[in-house]
Design a protein around this motif. Structure first.
Motif, mmCIF file in Angstrom:
data_model
loop_
_atom_site.group_PDB
_atom_site.id
_atom_site.type_symbol
_atom_site.label_atom_id
_atom_site.label_comp_id
_atom_site.label_asym_id
_atom_site.label_seq_id
_atom_site.Cartn_x
_atom_site.Cartn_y
_atom_site.Cartn_z
ATOM 1 N N GLY A 44 0.817 -1.206 0.000
ATOM 2 C CA GLY A 44 0.000 0.000 0.000
ATOM 3 C C GLY A 44 0.852 1.257 0.000
ATOM 4 O O GLY A 44 2.045 1.230 0.306
ATOM 5 N N GLU A 83 0.745 5.718 -1.582
ATOM 6 C CA GLU A 83 0.049 6.867 -2.159
ATOM 7 C C GLU A 83 0.720 7.250 -3.474
ATOM 8 O O GLU A 83 1.932 7.128 -3.622
ATOM 9 C CB GLU A 83 0.082 8.054 -1.190
ATOM 10 N N GLU A 96 -4.882 7.115 -2.511
ATOM 11 C CA GLU A 96 -4.383 6.111 -1.578
ATOM 12 C C GLU A 96 -4.497 4.733 -2.224
ATOM 13 O O GLU A 96 -5.526 4.396 -2.793
ATOM 14 C CB GLU A 96 -5.172 6.149 -0.281
ATOM 15 N N ILE A 97 -3.451 3.953 -2.124
ATOM 16 C CA ILE A 97 -3.419 2.612 -2.716
ATOM 17 C C ILE A 97 -3.422 1.566 -1.615
ATOM 18 O O ILE A 97 -2.554 1.575 -0.738
ATOM 19 C CB ILE A 97 -2.164 2.422 -3.603
ATOM 20 N N LYS A 98 -4.390 0.665 -1.679
ATOM 21 C CA LYS A 98 -4.401 -0.470 -0.759
ATOM 22 C C LYS A 98 -3.515 -1.576 -1.327
ATOM 23 O O LYS A 98 -3.344 -1.668 -2.544
ATOM 24 C CB LYS A 98 -5.829 -0.999 -0.584
ATOM 25 N N SER A 136 -6.688 -0.363 -11.470
ATOM 26 C CA SER A 136 -7.088 1.028 -11.641
ATOM 27 C C SER A 136 -5.899 1.794 -12.221
ATOM 28 O O SER A 136 -4.752 1.332 -12.160
ATOM 29 C CB SER A 136 -7.507 1.648 -10.312
ATOM 30 N N ALA A 158 -4.568 4.443 -11.013
ATOM 31 C CA ALA A 158 -3.673 4.794 -9.907
ATOM 32 C C ALA A 158 -2.832 3.598 -9.490
ATOM 33 O O ALA A 158 -1.620 3.711 -9.250
ATOM 34 C CB ALA A 158 -4.479 5.305 -8.719
ATOM 35 N N GLU A 159 -3.441 2.415 -9.413
ATOM 36 C CA GLU A 159 -2.689 1.199 -9.083
ATOM 37 C C GLU A 159 -1.617 0.935 -10.128
ATOM 38 O O GLU A 159 -0.479 0.589 -9.783
ATOM 39 C CB GLU A 159 -3.634 0.002 -9.012
ATOM 40 N N TYR A 161 1.276 3.506 -9.780
ATOM 41 C CA TYR A 161 1.981 3.247 -8.525
ATOM 42 C C TYR A 161 2.876 2.014 -8.648
ATOM 43 O O TYR A 161 4.047 2.030 -8.257
ATOM 44 C CB TYR A 161 0.940 3.060 -7.421
ATOM 45 N N SER A 182 -7.760 -7.891 -5.921
ATOM 46 C CA SER A 182 -7.890 -7.154 -4.664
ATOM 47 C C SER A 182 -7.742 -8.066 -3.465
ATOM 48 O O SER A 182 -7.618 -7.601 -2.334
ATOM 49 C CB SER A 182 -9.257 -6.478 -4.575
#
Length: 230
Positions: A18, A20, A35-37, A116, A118-119, A122, A225
């Protein structure tokens, strides 16, 4: 051994921690943080071999089955994720309306999905701060070194999190809409390709097209996920 475990071994996935990430739209100059989980991301783009095995289609020849599958639309990538999830005995991530116009993602499902945007960015950066995670000729197949063709996955150096071909070789579909107010249903793809100039092969380079669009340098990569292995 379950089908889910079998495909994780045949098609290995990396555990992404995880954190950001800041995204930027060069068209509007907007910036935003996400924010990335923790999640799982495949080490390679989906290959022709995996695609044919799951869809039960037959290859014209064995040549190229270790290369990324291309000419796949966003809609087809979504359908493949659900099919692979069913094959592995996992919960499907995507609910598709009867007319195919509405697609919803269950981010808590343990099945396969697209990352996503963002994922994707990242994971591509893998803790680095520059436009690329390494020297382009060492990490990517692109216009100047590809010889005008797609290449087998894993032929260049991975990033620090063990992900190959994040830049170059094939563009990769992401889940996200680009700008619904301006572009409607257009979805985002990332990463550059074997046919792309060097400037297009960077962690923050964003492209978009209609979810029915397909071309010979556009593929996709699998994410999950599930916290089963995290």
């Amino acid at each position: 051994m379950s089908d889910g475990l079998k495909y994780d071994i045949v098609y290995p996935m990396a555990t992404i921690p995880g954190g950001e990430i800041e995204l930027r739209d060069d068209r509007t100059k907007q910036k935003w943080k996400v924010e990335i989980k923790p999640f799982l991301l495949a080490q390679f783009p989906v290959t022709m071999e995996l695609y044919l095995a799951i869809t039960k289609k037959t290859a014209i020849s064995s040549d190229g089955i270790q290369k990324p599958v291309v000419n796949i639309s966003w809609n087809e990538a979504i359908s493949f994720c659900n099919l692979l999830s069913r094959s592995a005995g996992l919960q499907e991530c995507y609910s598709i309306s009867n007319d195919g116009e509405e697609i919803l993602c269950d981010w808590d499902a343990d099945g396969y999905r697209l990352p996503s945007e963002a994922e994707w960015q990242y994971a591509c950066k893998a803790g680095t701060t520059g436009y690329r995670y390494g020297e382009i000729d060492k990490i990517a197949w692109y216009e100047e070194n590809s010889g005008g063709e797609i290449h087998k996955v894993g032929g260049k150096e991975p990033n620090a999190w063990g992900l190959y071909d994040m830049l170059g070789n094939v563009w990769e579909w992401c889940w996200d809409l680009y700008d619904e107010k301006v572009y409607g249903s257009y979805r985002i793809f990332r990463g550059g390709s074997w046919a792309e100039e060097a400037r297009g092969c960077g962690a923050s380079c964003r492209r978009r097209s209609h979810p029915t669009f397909y071309i010979d340098d556009l593929g996709f990569r699998l994410a999950r996920s599930s916290d089963k292995y995290i």
